[in-house]
Design an enzyme around this catalytic site. Structure first.
Site, PDB file in Angstrom:
ATOM      1  N   HIS A 114       1.942   4.598  -3.123  1.00 36.96           N
ATOM      2  CA  HIS A 114       2.050   6.057  -3.077  1.00 36.96           C
ATOM      3  C   HIS A 114       3.284   6.535  -3.842  1.00 36.96           C
ATOM      4  O   HIS A 114       3.266   7.608  -4.455  1.00 36.96           O
ATOM      5  CB  HIS A 114       2.113   6.527  -1.617  1.00 36.96           C
ATOM      6  CG  HIS A 114       0.835   6.324  -0.868  1.00 36.96           C
ATOM      7  ND1 HIS A 114      -0.367   6.810  -1.312  1.00 36.96           N
ATOM      8  CD2 HIS A 114       0.569   5.677   0.307  1.00 36.96           C
ATOM      9  CE1 HIS A 114      -1.328   6.481  -0.445  1.00 36.96           C
ATOM     10  NE2 HIS A 114      -0.779   5.797   0.541  1.00 36.96           N
ATOM     11  N   ASP A 138      -4.854   0.899  -1.853  1.00 36.71           N
ATOM     12  CA  ASP A 138      -5.381  -0.388  -1.385  1.00 36.71           C
ATOM     13  C   ASP A 138      -5.511  -1.374  -2.545  1.00 36.71           C
ATOM     14  O   ASP A 138      -5.153  -2.548  -2.426  1.00 36.71           O
ATOM     15  CB  ASP A 138      -6.746  -0.181  -0.727  1.00 36.71           C
ATOM     16  CG  ASP A 138      -6.648   0.428   0.661  1.00 36.71           C
ATOM     17  OD1 ASP A 138      -5.542   0.417   1.246  1.00 36.71           O
ATOM     18  OD2 ASP A 138      -7.672   0.930   1.166  1.00 36.71           O
ATOM     19  N   GLU A 197      -5.910   6.860  -1.394  1.00 35.43           N
ATOM     20  CA  GLU A 197      -5.774   5.725  -0.487  1.00 35.43           C
ATOM     21  C   GLU A 197      -6.504   4.496  -1.038  1.00 35.43           C
ATOM     22  O   GLU A 197      -6.037   3.361  -0.874  1.00 35.43           O
ATOM     23  CB  GLU A 197      -6.319   6.085   0.898  1.00 35.43           C
ATOM     24  CG  GLU A 197      -5.540   7.182   1.614  1.00 35.43           C
ATOM     25  CD  GLU A 197      -4.099   6.796   1.890  1.00 35.43           C
ATOM     26  OE1 GLU A 197      -3.796   5.587   1.965  1.00 35.43           O
ATOM     27  OE2 GLU A 197      -3.257   7.708   2.020  1.00 35.43           O
ATOM     28  N   HIS A 249       0.845  -1.205   0.000  1.00 39.68           N
ATOM     29  CA  HIS A 249       0.000   0.000   0.000  1.00 39.68           C
ATOM     30  C   HIS A 249       0.875   1.248   0.000  1.00 39.68           C
ATOM     31  O   HIS A 249       0.636   2.181  -0.779  1.00 39.68           O
ATOM     32  CB  HIS A 249      -0.900  -0.019   1.237  1.00 39.68           C
ATOM     33  CG  HIS A 249      -1.665   1.248   1.457  1.00 39.68           C
ATOM     34  ND1 HIS A 249      -2.988   1.399   1.101  1.00 39.68           N
ATOM     35  CD2 HIS A 249      -1.288   2.448   1.994  1.00 39.68           C
ATOM     36  CE1 HIS A 249      -3.382   2.626   1.407  1.00 39.68           C
ATOM     37  NE2 HIS A 249      -2.370   3.284   1.960  1.00 39.68           N
ATOM     38  N   GLU A 250       1.896   1.274   0.853  1.00 43.92           N
ATOM     39  CA  GLU A 250       2.765   2.443   0.921  1.00 43.92           C
ATOM     40  C   GLU A 250       3.581   2.609  -0.368  1.00 43.92           C
ATOM     41  O   GLU A 250       3.838   3.725  -0.822  1.00 43.92           O
ATOM     42  CB  GLU A 250       3.698   2.341   2.128  1.00 43.92           C
ATOM     43  CG  GLU A 250       2.990   2.287   3.477  1.00 43.92           C
ATOM     44  CD  GLU A 250       2.084   3.482   3.718  1.00 43.92           C
ATOM     45  OE1 GLU A 250       2.342   4.563   3.152  1.00 43.92           O
ATOM     46  OE2 GLU A 250       1.102   3.336   4.475  1.00 43.92           O
TER      47      GLU A 250
END
Length: 425
Positions: free
Chosen positions: A282, A362, A358, A278-279
């Site tokens: 970004h 996900d 976000e 998930h990070e």
């Protein structure tokens, strides 16, 4: 007139507080939609009765504190102008030295100290609330140490910003806001660059991930995502909180992925890998840079509105507010008041954009790990550890949630089909 304005402002604040109390504790319906009852998104399926009760109470109190502390700060800025205290501090600061930077520093110190004292009850209640619900593990001494550090960092930063800002106001009364915005671009980039290496370590210790086997898995996943990374960092948060978290910070060579040690202690490896994916999303989707661009755009609009508003207010009611001119340092509470209101008003938009990013992250994580069950367990454990409200009231979601609600995140994971990211949805 000043007394009438003060009375009206206090009355308005009390009305706002009463409305938010009714809305959060009585007016909003936190129930899970019927269609989702019994699914993995239903908190009744993964929280016991006590945890359900505590999450609703804890979240409700925290949300209420936010919605009454925010206008309370506005009220403080307004009243300090009305009673002439800002003007009195300005005069005293001007008598201390002929150097404008020193005058600004003296004024800011007393304004910052007064602001901290006035807002301290809300800060302490928030700390005590976390302790009573076993979310916060930090001692009062440690908490106060962080508060003192934050005070001096904010003070030092504000001295630089305000000194430049009011110098621009004196040099260019019409276009100071534009010059301030242009200068804010390199300043923002600089602060984002130094945050991970100069500021964050003042609060906690950061070090490369100790679990080398897990780090190898994370770095291999980063390599698949074409992310050049040498280390994943962990931070010692267990001495301060029982909550779980991971985040991306910094830009350029100082960018890093950080895991709280509480996350490492509470989650299994496949759940941690989902968080890491998930990070990484970004990074891959350049969310930091898009977020920075959105911030600079909103800052441009906000400074323009602030400049026009200050000119109008000082011209019409400068005598009542004890502000001789916009470029007078005593007008700073007005500047802070307007910008604070604008920032609050922009929260639904900025949070909406953040929630979209976000959700994208996900979905990317599901694509990369192929483990939707780990994703569901991760969100459920995040809910349990932080006593998060799964389905918050709409106003709370609009103004407070930079991430989708847990109800939305778990439901999305259960219904998401890998291979659809990037397609029309």
């Amino acid at each position: 007139m000043a007394r009438k304005w003060a009375s009206a402002a206090v009355m308005l604040y009390l009305v706002i507080a009463a409305f938010m109390y009714w809305y959060i504790f009585n007016g909003a319906d936190p129930q899970v939609p019927t269609v989702l009852k019994g699914t993995a998104a239903d908190p009744a399926t993964f929280l016991n009765a006590r945890e359900l009760m505590l999450s609703e109470k804890y979240s409700g109190i925290r949300n209420f504190l936010y919605f009454i502390s925010t206008p309370y700060e506005w009220l403080f800025y307004f009243l300090i102008l009305l009673v002439g205290l800002s003007r009195a501090i300005e005069r005293w600061a001007n008598s201390v030295s002929r150097w404008r930077v020193l005058q600004t520093a003296v004024y800011l110190f007393w304004l910052s100290l007064l602001s901290y004292i006035v807002l301290f009850p809300f800060n302490y209640i928030g700390y005590a609330l976390g302790k009573s619900y076993n979310i916060t593990t930090q001692t009062f001494t440690s908490w106060m140490k962080d508060e003192v550090i934050a005070f001096w960092i904010n003070f030092g930063t504000m001295v630089v910003i305000v000194s430049v800002l009011y110098w621009l106001m004196k040099k260019s009364s019409k276009n100071w806001w534009l010059h301030a915005w242009l200068l804010s671009i390199p300043f923002t980039l600089f602060m984002m660059f130094v945050q991970p290496v100069l500021i964050d370590p003042l609060y906690n210790d950061f070090y490369p991930l100790k679990n080398k086997e897990l780090e190898a898995k994370i770095l291999e996943m980063a390599n698949r995502a074409d992310i050049s990374a040498e280390h994943v960092y962990e931070v010692n948060m267990a001495e301060k909180t029982n909550s779980l978290n991971a985040y991306v910070t910094g830009i350029g060579s100082n960018s890093r992925i950080v895991l709280w040690d509480t996350t490492l202690n509470r989650l299994k490896d496949n759940e941690i890998l989902f968080i890491m994916a998930h990070e990484m999303a970004h990074y891959v989707e350049k969310h930091i840079y898009f977020g920075m661009a959105a911030y600079l755009l909103l800052t441009f609009i906000g400074l323009w509105i602030t400049a026009r508003s200050m000119d109008y207010i000082v011209r019409c009611w400068g005598d009542v507010l004890k502000i001789p001119s916009v470029s007078s340092i005593g007008s700073l509470p007005l500047f802070l008041l307007i910008t604070a209101v604008l920032l609050f008003a922009s929260e639904p938009l900025s949070n909406s954009l953040s929630r979209y990013q976000e959700t994208r992250a996900d979905k990317y994580a599901i694509e990369m790990t192929g483990d939707s069950k780990a994703a569901v367990r991760t969100f459920q454990e995040l809910t349990r550890s932080g006593l998060s409200q799964v389905n918050p009231p709409s106003l709370v979601k609009w103004f407070r949630y930079s991430h989708p609600t847990m109800l939305e995140r778990i439901s999305m994971v259960e219904n998401y089909r890998p291979g659809t990211i990037g397609k029309s949805e």
